[in-house]
Design a protein around this motif. Structure first.
Motif, PDB file in Angstrom:
ATOM      1  N   ALA A  94       1.012  -0.889  -0.053  1.00  0.00           N
ATOM      2  CA  ALA A  94       0.201  -0.134   0.363  1.00  0.00           C
ATOM      3  C   ALA A  94       0.760   1.108   0.112  1.00  0.00           C
ATOM      4  N   GLN A  95       1.914   1.330   0.571  1.00  0.00           N
ATOM      5  CA  GLN A  95       2.448   1.856   1.086  1.00  0.00           C
ATOM      6  C   GLN A  95       3.190   2.810  -0.126  1.00  0.00           C
ATOM      7  N   GLY A 142       1.543   4.928  -2.747  1.00  0.00           N
ATOM      8  CA  GLY A 142       0.881   6.454  -1.910  1.00  0.00           C
ATOM      9  C   GLY A 142       0.092   6.007  -0.103  1.00  0.00           C
ATOM     10  N   LEU A 143      -0.732   4.654  -0.356  1.00  0.00           N
ATOM     11  CA  LEU A 143      -1.643   4.897   0.564  1.00  0.00           C
ATOM     12  C   LEU A 143      -1.216   4.043   2.029  1.00  0.00           C
ATOM     13  N   SER A 144      -1.585   4.474   3.163  1.00  0.00           N
ATOM     14  CA  SER A 144      -2.083   4.396   4.655  1.00  0.00           C
ATOM     15  C   SER A 144      -2.821   4.041   5.402  1.00  0.00           C
ATOM     16  N   PHE A 191      -8.747 -15.324   7.235  1.00  0.00           N
ATOM     17  CA  PHE A 191      -9.320 -14.526   8.119  1.00  0.00           C
ATOM     18  C   PHE A 191      -9.538 -13.341   7.100  1.00  0.00           C
ATOM     19  N   ILE A 192      -9.670 -11.739   7.993  1.00  0.00           N
ATOM     20  CA  ILE A 192     -10.178 -10.652   7.420  1.00  0.00           C
ATOM     21  C   ILE A 192      -9.212  -9.774   7.923  1.00  0.00           C
ATOM     22  N   ILE A 193      -8.292  -8.944   7.025  1.00  0.00           N
ATOM     23  CA  ILE A 193      -8.060  -7.467   7.066  1.00  0.00           C
ATOM     24  C   ILE A 193      -9.125  -6.470   6.592  1.00  0.00           C
ATOM     25  N   ASP A 194      -9.219  -5.562   7.449  1.00  0.00           N
ATOM     26  CA  ASP A 194     -10.247  -4.477   7.371  1.00  0.00           C
ATOM     27  C   ASP A 194      -8.798  -2.979   7.284  1.00  0.00           C
ATOM     28  N   ALA A 195      -8.507  -2.786   5.484  1.00  0.00           N
ATOM     29  CA  ALA A 195      -7.797  -1.738   5.681  1.00  0.00           C
ATOM     30  C   ALA A 195      -8.168  -0.419   4.993  1.00  0.00           C
ATOM     31  N   SER A 196      -8.251   0.671   6.670  1.00  0.00           N
ATOM     32  CA  SER A 196      -8.886   1.979   6.419  1.00  0.00           C
ATOM     33  C   SER A 196      -8.020   2.967   5.091  1.00  0.00           C
ATOM     34  N   PHE A 197      -7.984   2.165   3.948  1.00  0.00           N
ATOM     35  CA  PHE A 197      -6.932   3.833   3.667  1.00  0.00           C
ATOM     36  C   PHE A 197      -7.016   4.731   3.195  1.00  0.00           C
ATOM     37  N   GLY A 198      -8.790   4.695   2.744  1.00  0.00           N
ATOM     38  CA  GLY A 198      -8.993   6.126   2.287  1.00  0.00           C
ATOM     39  C   GLY A 198      -9.238   6.219   1.027  1.00  0.00           C
ATOM     40  N   PRO A 236      -6.971   6.325  -5.193  1.00  0.00           N
ATOM     41  CA  PRO A 236      -7.150   6.807  -6.785  1.00  0.00           C
ATOM     42  C   PRO A 236      -6.933   5.736  -7.716  1.00  0.00           C
ATOM     43  N   ASP A 237      -6.119   4.703  -7.833  1.00  0.00           N
ATOM     44  CA  ASP A 237      -6.098   3.339  -8.936  1.00  0.00           C
ATOM     45  C   ASP A 237      -6.823   2.204  -7.858  1.00  0.00           C
ATOM     46  N   SER A 238      -7.438   1.985  -7.875  1.00  0.00           N
ATOM     47  CA  SER A 238      -8.331   0.749  -7.978  1.00  0.00           C
ATOM     48  C   SER A 238      -8.186  -0.892  -8.087  1.00  0.00           C
ATOM     49  N   LYS A 239      -7.202  -0.828  -9.230  1.00  0.00           N
ATOM     50  CA  LYS A 239      -7.102  -1.606 -10.529  1.00  0.00           C
ATOM     51  C   LYS A 239      -5.028  -1.632  -9.745  1.00  0.00           C
ATOM     52  N   ALA A 240      -4.551  -0.964  -9.423  1.00  0.00           N
ATOM     53  CA  ALA A 240      -3.185  -1.071  -9.222  1.00  0.00           C
ATOM     54  C   ALA A 240      -3.191  -1.365  -7.187  1.00  0.00           C
ATOM     55  N   LEU A 241      -3.847  -0.922  -7.322  1.00  0.00           N
ATOM     56  CA  LEU A 241      -4.036  -1.868  -5.451  1.00  0.00           C
ATOM     57  C   LEU A 241      -4.617  -3.369  -5.474  1.00  0.00           C
ATOM     58  N   SER A 242      -5.724  -3.803  -6.526  1.00  0.00           N
ATOM     59  CA  SER A 242      -6.176  -4.894  -7.283  1.00  0.00           C
ATOM     60  C   SER A 242      -4.681  -5.693  -6.928  1.00  0.00           C
TER      61      SER A 242
END
Ligand code: 5RP
Length: 232
Positions: A154-155, A158-160, A180-187, A190-196
Motif C-alpha cells: 500500500a505504501q 502512497g496509501l496508508s 481471516f479478514i483484514i479491514d484496511a482503512s486506506f481512505g 486513486p487507482d483501484s486496479k493498481a491496488l488490486s
C-alpha cells in the motif's frame, strides 16, 4: 418500516424485474441481498422456476427457509445473473464489497455469471472508493507477514491507514472459507486496479473486496427515484 429498509426493498424489487423464468442465479449476501431473496421467494412460491447459488452460508440458510431452490457451482458452473449488494459503488461501477465477510464466494459467483446486478441505496454511491475500509481476505497462516506485506504494498502506492483484523463477538472473524479478514482503512483509493494487482501479488492474500469490471448494472434507490446505472 424505516427509510433505509424501504430503499433496499425498492432496489431489490427493481432487480427482480431482470429475473426471468428458468434463470440460474447467483444470490448475494447482506441486508439488501436478503430483501431480494424475500421478493424472489414470493415469485418462486407463485410458480417461477429459478435455481440459485448462494454466496454465503447465511444466504443459504435464508433461501432454504423460504424455499428458494439452491444449487452449487459444481452442479451448475455457469450462471445467468448474479444479484448482490455492495458497500461502495463508484462512477465506473467498481465496487467495494465484503462488509458481510462473503467477498470470496461473492466474487467467484459473480465471475461465473453472464451478468452482475448490484442493488444499493444511494448512500453507497461515492466519487472515489475507499471511505469504507477495504476487506482483504487472508490465509490465517503467516498473518503477521501478510499484514506487513499489505502495508508495504500500500505504501508503494502512497496509501496508508490502519489494518484491523476483523472480529465478531470478541473473536477473530472467520469466513465461510476458513480465512481471516483484514479491514484496511486506506481512505480514498486513486487507482483501484493498481491496488488490486499489488494485493494479488502477496501470497497470503486470498481475495480482496475491490470488484472491478464485474458489475454491469447498478440499481440505486434514492428517496425520490430509482436510478439504473449501466457500464458501457
Ligand atoms: C457482503 C457484502 C454486502 O453485499 C455488502 O456488505 C452490503 O451489505 P448491505 O446490503 O447489508 O449494506 O459485500 O460480503
Amino acid at each position: 418500516m424505516n427509510d433505509a429498509r424501504r430503499l433496499k426493498i425498492a432496489a431489490a424489487a427493481e432487480a427482480l424485474s431482470y429475473v426471468k423464468d428458468g434463470m440460474r442465479l447467483g444470490i448475494g449476501t447482506g441486508s439488501t441481498a436478503e430483501e431480494f431473496v424475500r421478493l424472489l421467494a414470493d415469485k418462486v412460491n407463485e410458480g417461477m422456476s429459478v435455481i440459485g447459488v448462494p454466496t454465503s452460508e447465511r444466504t443459504a440458510v435464508l433461501c432454504r427457509e423460504l424455499n428458494v431452490p439452491l444449487t452449487t457451482l459444481e452442479e451448475t458452473p455457469h450462471l445467468d445473473l448474479t444479484i448482490d449488494g455492495a458497500d461502495e459503488v463508484d462512477a465506473e461501477l467498481s465496487l467495494i464489497k465484503g462488509g458481510g465477510g462473503a467477498l470470496l464466494r461473492e466474487k467467484i459467483v459473480a465471475a461465473a455469471s453472464d451478468s452482475m446486478i448490484v442493488i444499493a441505496d444511494e448512500s453507497k454511491l461515492v466519487e472515489k472508493l475507499g471511505q469504507f475500509p477495504l476487506p482483504i481476505e487472508v490465509n490465517p497462516f503467516g498473518l503477521g507477514a501478510t499484514t506487513l506485506a499489505i502495508e508495504a504494498a500500500a505504501q508503494k502506492l502512497g496509501l496508508s491507514g490502519s489494518l484491523k483484523l476483523r472480529e465478531k463477538d470478541g473473536e477473530t472473524f472467520v469466513t465461510d472459507g476458513g480465512h481471516f479478514i483484514i479491514d484496511a482503512s486506506f481512505g480514498r483509493i486513486p487507482d483501484s486496479k493498481a491496488l488490486s494487482d499489488a494485493l494479488f501479488a502477496i501470497p497470503g492474500v486470498v481475495e480482496h473486496g475491490l470488484f472491478i469490471g464485474l458489475a454491469r448494472t447498478v440499481i440505486i434507490a434514492g428517496a425520490s427515484e430509482i436510478r439504473t446505472l449501466n457500464r458501457p
